[in-house]
Design a protein around this motif. Structure first.
Motif, PDB file in Angstrom:
ATOM      1  N   MET A   1      44.682  40.129  53.574  1.00 16.65           N
ATOM      2  CA  MET A   1      45.913  39.852  53.413  1.00 16.65           C
ATOM      3  C   MET A   1      46.688  41.188  53.371  1.00 16.65           C
ATOM      4  SD  MET A   1      47.816  37.613  50.187  1.00 16.65           S
ATOM      5  CE  MET A   1      49.621  37.966  49.844  1.00 16.65           C
ATOM      6  N   ALA A   2      47.793  41.392  54.282  1.00 14.94           N
ATOM      7  CA  ALA A   2      48.483  42.547  54.377  1.00 14.94           C
ATOM      8  C   ALA A   2      49.338  42.754  53.011  1.00 14.94           C
ATOM      9  CB  ALA A   2      49.236  42.569  55.617  1.00 14.94           C
ATOM     10  N   LEU A   3      49.599  44.019  52.676  1.00 14.55           N
ATOM     11  CA  LEU A   3      50.284  44.257  51.458  1.00 14.55           C
ATOM     12  C   LEU A   3      51.784  44.328  51.842  1.00 14.55           C
ATOM     13  CD1 LEU A   3      48.453  47.615  50.154  1.00 14.55           C
ATOM     14  CD2 LEU A   3      48.146  45.418  49.598  1.00 14.55           C
ATOM     15  N   ASP A   4      52.622  43.687  50.993  1.00 16.40           N
ATOM     16  CA  ASP A   4      53.996  43.238  51.393  1.00 16.40           C
ATOM     17  C   ASP A   4      54.784  44.244  50.352  1.00 16.40           C
ATOM     18  OD1 ASP A   4      54.075  42.176  48.785  1.00 16.40           O
ATOM     19  OD2 ASP A   4      54.192  40.327  49.354  1.00 16.40           O
ATOM     20  N   GLY A  75      43.706  32.899  36.855  1.00 15.89           N
ATOM     21  CA  GLY A  75      43.111  32.980  38.262  1.00 15.89           C
ATOM     22  C   GLY A  75      44.412  33.096  39.373  1.00 15.89           C
ATOM     23  N   ARG A  76      45.200  32.728  38.592  1.00 19.19           N
ATOM     24  CA  ARG A  76      46.725  33.076  39.685  1.00 19.19           C
ATOM     25  C   ARG A  76      47.158  34.559  39.449  1.00 19.19           C
ATOM     26  NH1 ARG A  76      47.593  28.117  37.014  1.00 19.19           N
ATOM     27  NH2 ARG A  76      49.281  28.919  35.922  1.00 19.19           N
ATOM     28  N   ALA A  77      46.763  35.181  38.493  1.00 18.67           N
ATOM     29  CA  ALA A  77      47.310  36.452  38.058  1.00 18.67           C
ATOM     30  C   ALA A  77      46.783  37.674  39.326  1.00 18.67           C
ATOM     31  CB  ALA A  77      47.042  36.900  36.830  1.00 18.67           C
ATOM     32  N   THR A  78      47.495  38.595  39.527  1.00 15.23           N
ATOM     33  CA  THR A  78      46.978  39.530  40.363  1.00 15.23           C
ATOM     34  C   THR A  78      47.011  41.126  39.559  1.00 15.23           C
ATOM     35  OG1 THR A  78      48.239  38.786  42.291  1.00 15.23           O
ATOM     36  CG2 THR A  78      47.929  41.089  42.446  1.00 15.23           C
ATOM     37  N   VAL A  79      46.108  41.642  39.827  1.00 16.18           N
ATOM     38  CA  VAL A  79      45.740  42.995  39.249  1.00 16.18           C
ATOM     39  C   VAL A  79      46.239  44.374  40.082  1.00 16.18           C
ATOM     40  CG1 VAL A  79      44.497  44.714  38.098  1.00 16.18           C
ATOM     41  CG2 VAL A  79      44.106  42.223  37.295  1.00 16.18           C
ATOM     42  N   TYR A  80      47.231  44.920  39.839  1.00 11.46           N
ATOM     43  CA  TYR A  80      47.503  46.175  40.650  1.00 11.46           C
ATOM     44  C   TYR A  80      47.092  47.290  39.979  1.00 11.46           C
ATOM     45  CZ  TYR A  80      50.650  42.993  43.198  1.00 11.46           C
ATOM     46  OH  TYR A  80      51.213  41.836  43.837  1.00 11.46           O
ATOM     47  N   THR A  81      46.367  48.515  40.949  1.00  9.09           N
ATOM     48  CA  THR A  81      45.824  49.477  40.147  1.00  9.09           C
ATOM     49  C   THR A  81      45.744  50.586  40.985  1.00  9.09           C
ATOM     50  OG1 THR A  81      43.719  50.181  38.981  1.00  9.09           O
ATOM     51  CG2 THR A  81      43.368  48.744  40.836  1.00  9.09           C
ATOM     52  N   SER A  82      46.117  51.946  40.502  1.00  5.04           N
ATOM     53  CA  SER A  82      46.183  52.983  41.406  1.00  5.04           C
ATOM     54  C   SER A  82      44.927  53.327  42.066  1.00  5.04           C
ATOM     55  CB  SER A  82      46.319  54.200  40.631  1.00  5.04           C
ATOM     56  OG  SER A  82      45.859  54.502  39.562  1.00  5.04           O
ATOM     57  N   GLY A  83      43.843  52.931  41.416  1.00  5.56           N
ATOM     58  CA  GLY A  83      42.721  53.307  42.158  1.00  5.56           C
ATOM     59  C   GLY A  83      41.534  51.933  41.965  1.00  5.56           C
ATOM     60  N   GLU A  84      40.657  51.963  43.041  1.00  5.38           N
ATOM     61  CA  GLU A  84      40.035  50.627  42.968  1.00  5.38           C
ATOM     62  C   GLU A  84      38.967  50.650  41.820  1.00  5.38           C
ATOM     63  OE1 GLU A  84      36.785  48.672  46.502  1.00  5.38           O
ATOM     64  OE2 GLU A  84      37.455  50.866  46.572  1.00  5.38           O
ATOM     65  N   VAL A 102      44.820  44.391  43.716  1.00  2.45           N
ATOM     66  CA  VAL A 102      45.354  45.349  44.948  1.00  2.45           C
ATOM     67  C   VAL A 102      45.447  46.769  44.417  1.00  2.45           C
ATOM     68  CG1 VAL A 102      47.481  45.694  46.369  1.00  2.45           C
ATOM     69  CG2 VAL A 102      47.144  43.545  45.456  1.00  2.45           C
ATOM     70  N   PHE A 103      44.877  47.738  45.399  1.00  2.00           N
ATOM     71  CA  PHE A 103      44.643  48.909  44.860  1.00  2.00           C
ATOM     72  C   PHE A 103      45.200  50.005  45.802  1.00  2.00           C
ATOM     73  CE2 PHE A 103      40.662  47.794  47.161  1.00  2.00           C
ATOM     74  CZ  PHE A 103      40.676  48.988  48.072  1.00  2.00           C
ATOM     75  N   LEU A 136      35.833  37.795  45.037  1.00  2.00           N
ATOM     76  CA  LEU A 136      37.255  38.159  44.486  1.00  2.00           C
ATOM     77  C   LEU A 136      38.012  38.523  45.789  1.00  2.00           C
ATOM     78  CD1 LEU A 136      36.545  40.694  41.431  1.00  2.00           C
ATOM     79  CD2 LEU A 136      37.422  38.331  41.466  1.00  2.00           C
ATOM     80  N   THR A 137      39.339  38.222  45.740  1.00  2.00           N
ATOM     81  CA  THR A 137      40.426  38.769  46.760  1.00  2.00           C
ATOM     82  C   THR A 137      40.685  40.115  46.402  1.00  2.00           C
ATOM     83  OG1 THR A 137      40.809  36.278  47.190  1.00  2.00           O
ATOM     84  CG2 THR A 137      42.409  37.932  48.035  1.00  2.00           C
ATOM     85  N   VAL A 138      40.597  40.940  47.338  1.00  2.00           N
ATOM     86  CA  VAL A 138      41.028  42.292  47.150  1.00  2.00           C
ATOM     87  C   VAL A 138      41.685  42.947  48.490  1.00  2.00           C
ATOM     88  CG1 VAL A 138      39.815  44.635  46.756  1.00  2.00           C
ATOM     89  CG2 VAL A 138      38.524  42.587  45.925  1.00  2.00           C
ATOM     90  N   ASP A 139      42.574  43.612  48.221  1.00  2.90           N
ATOM     91  CA  ASP A 139      43.472  44.323  49.160  1.00  2.90           C
ATOM     92  C   ASP A 139      43.785  45.684  48.905  1.00  2.90           C
ATOM     93  OD1 ASP A 139      44.032  41.978  50.893  1.00  2.90           O
ATOM     94  OD2 ASP A 139      45.029  41.202  49.270  1.00  2.90           O
ATOM     95  N   GLY A 140      43.654  46.429  49.683  1.00  5.28           N
ATOM     96  CA  GLY A 140      43.968  47.892  49.739  1.00  5.28           C
ATOM     97  C   GLY A 140      43.029  48.587  50.559  1.00  5.28           C
ATOM     98  N   PRO A 141      43.303  49.814  50.963  1.00  5.57           N
ATOM     99  CA  PRO A 141      44.132  50.896  50.088  1.00  5.57           C
ATOM    100  C   PRO A 141      45.500  50.726  50.715  1.00  5.57           C
ATOM    101  CG  PRO A 141      42.660  52.160  51.684  1.00  5.57           C
ATOM    102  CD  PRO A 141      42.222  50.495  51.661  1.00  5.57           C
TER     103      PRO A 141
END
Length: 159
Positions: A1-4, A75-84, A102-103, A136-141
Motif C-alpha cells: 500500500m502506498a503512503l498517503d 487489529g484495526r489500529a496502525t502504528v507509525y514509527t520513525s524507524g522500522e 508504517v515506518f 503483518l502489513t508493513v509500509d515504508g520507508p
C-alpha cells in the motif's frame, strides 16, 4: 500500500518525537498508535538512556494496547514509527495483534549508516519486520524523512 498524505503527516509526528528523544539525551526513535477512526491513542519515544535497552516506543505501544484495547480494536489500529521495528518490537506487535505498521526509515538504512560511520551495530540482527512477523502489513520507508532522520541518527551515533 502506498503512503498517503495522512501517513506522511503522522510519520512527521514520529520524527518530532524522535527529535524530542534526542534532545532529552536518548536515541532518536518515536512512535504513535492511531485507531481506525484516526484518533491518536498513544505516543512515545525511546527511553533507553536510563539503562533499559528494551525501552522502545514500539514495545510500549504493544504493551499499552494489550492492556487497554480489545483484540478487534488492536487489529484495526496502525502504528507509525520513525524507524522500522527491531525484532523484539516486531514480535511484540504481532503477539498482541496490532494492525498495520508504517515506518519512515528502514532498519537496513540505519544499519548502513552506522556501518558508514563506523558506529556499533545493534546487538540483535537487523531484520525486516516481515522476517519476524510475516503476516503483518508493513509500509515504508518514507523517502521524505530520509535526510532528517539520518541527521538525527548522525547526531547520536556518528563518532
Amino acid at each position: 500500500m502506498a503512503l498517503d498524505d495522512q501517513d506522511i503527516q503522522r510519520l512527521g509526528r514520529c520524527v518530532e518525537l524522535a527529535r524530542a528523544a534526542l534532545n532529552a539525551g536518548d536515541e532518536p526513535f518515536g512512535s504513535i498508535l492511531v485507531d481506525a477512526d484516526g484518533t491518536v491513542l498513544f505516543e512515545d519515544h525511546n527511553h533507553v538512556a536510563d539503562g533499559d535497552a528494551t525501552a522502545h516506543p514500539e514495545l510500549a505501544i504493544a504493551q499499552w494496547s494489550a492492556a487497554n484495547l480489545p483484540p478487534d480494536r488492536r487489529g484495526r489500529a496502525t502504528v507509525y514509527t520513525s524507524g522500522e521495528h527491531c525484532p523484539m518490537c516486531a514480535a511484540a506487535h504481532a503477539w498482541v495483534g496490532l494492525g498495520r505498521i508504517v515506518f519512515a526509515v528502514a532498519g537496513a538504512q540505519l544499519a548502513d549508516w552506522l556501518t558508514d560511520w563506523q558506529a556499533p551495530l545493534p546487538p540483535v540482527a537487523t531484520l525486516p519486520i516481515t522476517a519476524v512477523a510475516p503476516q503483518l502489513t508493513v509500509d515504508g520507508p518514507a523517502p521524505q524523512y530520509r535526510d532528517e532522520m539520518m541527521a538525527l541518527y548522525a547526531t547520536k551515533f556518528a563518532p
